[in-house]
Design a protein around this motif. Sequence first.
Motif, PDB file in Angstrom:
ATOM      1  N   VAL B  50      20.069  54.715  20.388  1.00  0.00           N
ATOM      2  CA  VAL B  50      20.797  54.525  19.465  1.00  0.00           C
ATOM      3  C   VAL B  50      21.032  55.081  19.192  1.00  0.00           C
ATOM      4  N   ILE B  51      21.191  56.310  18.668  1.00  0.00           N
ATOM      5  CA  ILE B  51      22.469  57.225  17.842  1.00  0.00           C
ATOM      6  C   ILE B  51      23.462  57.927  18.616  1.00  0.00           C
ATOM      7  N   GLN B  52      22.865  57.998  19.807  1.00  0.00           N
ATOM      8  CA  GLN B  52      24.246  57.989  21.103  1.00  0.00           C
ATOM      9  C   GLN B  52      25.179  56.660  20.546  1.00  0.00           C
ATOM     10  N   TRP B  53      24.177  56.170  20.568  1.00  0.00           N
ATOM     11  CA  TRP B  53      25.362  54.442  20.930  1.00  0.00           C
ATOM     12  C   TRP B  53      26.210  55.135  19.204  1.00  0.00           C
ATOM     13  N   GLY B  54      25.386  55.388  18.219  1.00  0.00           N
ATOM     14  CA  GLY B  54      25.956  55.660  16.816  1.00  0.00           C
ATOM     15  C   GLY B  54      26.631  56.137  17.380  1.00  0.00           C
ATOM     16  N   ARG B  55      27.210  57.646  17.462  1.00  0.00           N
ATOM     17  CA  ARG B  55      28.140  58.624  17.910  1.00  0.00           C
ATOM     18  C   ARG B  55      29.352  57.856  18.398  1.00  0.00           C
ATOM     19  N   SER B  56      29.096  57.120  19.386  1.00  0.00           N
ATOM     20  CA  SER B  56      30.096  57.175  20.388  1.00  0.00           C
ATOM     21  C   SER B  56      31.101  55.808  19.290  1.00  0.00           C
ATOM     22  N   PRO B  57      32.714  55.962  19.164  1.00  0.00           N
ATOM     23  CA  PRO B  57      33.866  55.826  18.535  1.00  0.00           C
ATOM     24  C   PRO B  57      33.826  54.191  19.294  1.00  0.00           C
ATOM     25  N   VAL B  58      34.763  53.662  18.063  1.00  0.00           N
ATOM     26  CA  VAL B  58      35.056  51.920  19.539  1.00  0.00           C
ATOM     27  C   VAL B  58      36.461  51.930  19.167  1.00  0.00           C
ATOM     28  N   PRO B  59      36.485  52.162  20.270  1.00  0.00           N
ATOM     29  CA  PRO B  59      38.555  53.268  20.271  1.00  0.00           C
ATOM     30  C   PRO B  59      39.364  51.491  19.559  1.00  0.00           C
ATOM     31  N   PHE B  60      38.542  50.142  20.024  1.00  0.00           N
ATOM     32  CA  PHE B  60      39.667  48.987  20.178  1.00  0.00           C
ATOM     33  C   PHE B  60      38.704  48.002  18.892  1.00  0.00           C
TER      34      PHE B  60
END
Lengths: 126, 329
Positions: B50-60
């Motif tokens: 979940v933390i890995q996902w949290g660190r991924s930006p949502v570009p759009f």
Amino acid sequence: MYDGGKIITGLIIFLAIVTFPFYSNIGKANIKPAPDLDTPAIQELDEKKCIEPTGFMRANHMKLLKQWMDDLQELDKDTYRASDCKVYDSSYDTCMECHVSQQNFCDRCHTYAGVKPYCWECHELD
Amino acid sequence: MEMFVSFCIVVLLAVIAFAGVELVNLQFLFGVIIPYAAFAVFVIGFINRVIQWGRSPVPFHIPTTCGQQKSLPWIKDSKLDNPTGTLGVIGRMALEVFFFRSLFRNLKTGIQNGELKYTGTKWLWLGGLIFHYSFFIVLVRHLRFFTDPVPPFVNYLDILDGYLKTGSPNLLITGWVLLGAVIYLFLRRAFIPGVRYISLTADYFPLFLITGVALSGIIMRYYIKVDIVSVKQLTMGLVTFSPVVPQGIGSIFFIHLFLICVLFAYFPFSKLMHMGGVFLSPTRNLPNNSRIRRHINPWNYDVKVHTYEEYEEEFRDKMKSVGLPVEKE
């Protein structure tokens, strides 16, 4: 981290749920319930054993009792031949002759294991 | 092939547990060490994912828009299918998490009488919903092995689940429904050609594993009985950190437990992470306010821009001199 506040809150809720069994038992001892076997009828027995071996009774008594019920209702059969060939009346009373009390015998393990059999909806308590 | 491999792995796992307990007497390994390890892998792996996902930006800004967007006041907007605010998003997420709304909207494309037709297909939604809810109830019911005294809500759930009062031990509906639902989900994969074509080992394996868990549980409850008080002694030992392995628990229990441990340990590395992932899907949890608020790609580096105002400021005299219109005189 993006939206860190929300994600960390979510993770804390997740942790609180999955570790519930651990923190809800802090400081509790793991005590196995002991059904009361100290009854006059059991004291009088030469060999202290139930109608079938203890291990079998512990795991299978509910199936045996259901079998007795079905035998009586469907086949009008009211005796049970045990594996040592002794014949018993297949009746609730046969159990209670020795075990006497629902509260002190049956309920101790049932409550511990969270089981609510429906025997006593018809049979009398104690 | 994928199906066969997954099936063999699950059977092999069950055989490993059976052989480990019956032949090598590894009750402590299968009853204590593996469950602790599996739980640790589950919790740490889950949080890490979940933390890995949290660190991924949502570009759009990519919410799915399944209804009329909020625009002019006299056009009725769809508040749950196209939310613009937090409240709407919470509503949409709740519908998604509790009722699988996006699956409910599933459509099938086909040709009827020479015309293209879209028809609703609810079977996957229904099967999925039944599967998840029965699994959830089964899981909560198992709290009776991890609490002493058993909390009333667990007892009530047992009474509710066993309200048919059939057989002894009392028949609990959800266990069988879970088995039925997971088998349905498997058959769907196996027999619908399109679905079968896109199914991988990672799709079949969890289905077989959960089938194994449900089946071993049902066998243990109704057929090959075990001494449940000893079982609870073992499980309570685990949660009070004073592990004990009572004598004489049947191997079927260790098979059941081992399959569950594998499921838990496998969880963070698999598609099963949709349990956490559903909360983090940008297409669901973003409000559709792209015309109200500008979404900025978090990894945009600072681009030096020259706005029109600045341009006009710089060239105003020259523009005027050749007769070009300017905004500010």
